[in-house]
Design a protein around this motif. Structure first.
Motif, short mmCIF file in Angstrom:
data_model
loop_
_atom_site.label_atom_id
_atom_site.label_comp_id
_atom_site.label_asym_id
_atom_site.label_seq_id
_atom_site.Cartn_x
_atom_site.Cartn_y
_atom_site.Cartn_z
N HIS A 52 139.11 59.37 111.78
CA HIS A 52 139.05 60.62 112.53
C HIS A 52 140.44 61.20 112.67
N HIS A 54 142.55 62.08 115.08
CA HIS A 54 143.57 61.89 116.12
C HIS A 54 144.87 61.43 115.46
N HIS A 112 133.66 60.23 120.37
CA HIS A 112 135.10 60.08 120.67
C HIS A 112 135.84 61.30 120.13
ZN LIG Z 1 141.04 58.49 118.57
#
Ligand SMILES: [Zn+2]
Length: 252
Positions: A52, A54, A112
């Motif tokens: 992902h 982030h 998330h």
């Molecule tokens: Zn994360």
């Protein structure tokens, strides 16, 4: 918020091909370790598979692209957030990606973050779980940045239904007994939801006061995280039709 740091996983096949799960941050020691591991495995880095968007998972992308110009980069798109200077290969739910000489199944597991995927190695039952779990801690749901608690809980249920043998997370140790941890996570969130409902029933109507009433003696440095979690619960309860945020948060 990364605990002891970030885990990345290098999967090198007997065919000389290797894939890296998550890109790290471009930390020079990580890049040196990666290079040494590839040399030892006599493999070239063909693919970087990112769980992902982030920063602790993608900031290493430009560094890896420079060091391994023939590598391809895979990620589920997150419109407006994907800014790395590579041509991302998109990954759809249920698709297969090759890591070394083994296929991994892409599982879209949002919550998330909206773009979050896990990678399921069906033959061994192992799942590379990204930020879905962290042993000994709970996972942040950033409501203000695409996090969604209802989706997160559905993603945990989805992993549980696959009866994984091990979870390999992006932070913390490998999870040897996934069912126990996943059930504990689900129970923990149900308990938190009950606490949020109790706080609303007691008349607390703003996120800060609700967080203070739930998290006793919290280190002030963690209060922003506590507020994010309370907000995530309130958003879920709102989408469940149980609360309203007109003139402060309250139960319907
Ligand atoms: Zn994360």
């Amino acid at each position: 918020m990364t605990g002891s740091g970030n885990n990345t996983y290098l999967l090198a096949g007997g065919n000389g091909s290797a894939a890296l799960i998550d890109a790290g941050t471009g930390e020079p020691r990580h890049l040196a370790d990666l290079d040494a591991a590839l040399t030892k495995a006599r493999a070239r880095l063909d693919r970087v598979l990112v769980t992902h968007g982030h920063r602790d998972h993608v900031d290493g992308v430009p560094h890896l692209a420079r060091a391994y110009p023939s590598a391809s980069f895979f990620k589920r798109p997150w419109p407006g957030e994907d800014s790395q200077p590579v041509a991302w290969q998109p990954m759809g739910d249920g698709e297969s990606v090759i890591a070394g000489d083994e296929p991994l199944t892409v599982l879209h597991t949002p919550g998330h973050s909206p773009d979050h995927v896990a990678f399921w190695h069906e033959p061994s039952g192992a799942i590379f779980a990204g930020d879905l779990v962290v042993l000994g801690s709970s996972v942040m749901i950033h409501s203000s940045r695409g996090g969604n608690l209802a989706q997160y809980l559905a993603s945990l249920e989805r992993l549980l239904a696959l009866a994984p043998t091990r979870l390999l997370p992006a932070h913390g140790p490998i999870v040897p007994d996934p069912a126990t941890l996943l059930k504990a996570y689900l129970d923990h969130r149900r308990l938190r939801e009950q606490q949020v409902i109790a706080a609303l029933r007691a008349g607390y109507s703003d996120v800060q006061r609700i967080a203070e009433s739930i998290y006793d003696d919290l280190d002030p440095a963690l209060m922003p995280a506590a507020r994010e979690n309370v907000r995530a619960h309130l958003d879920k309860l709102k989408s469940d039709g149980m609360v309203t945020d007109e003139a402060g948060w309250r139960l319907r």
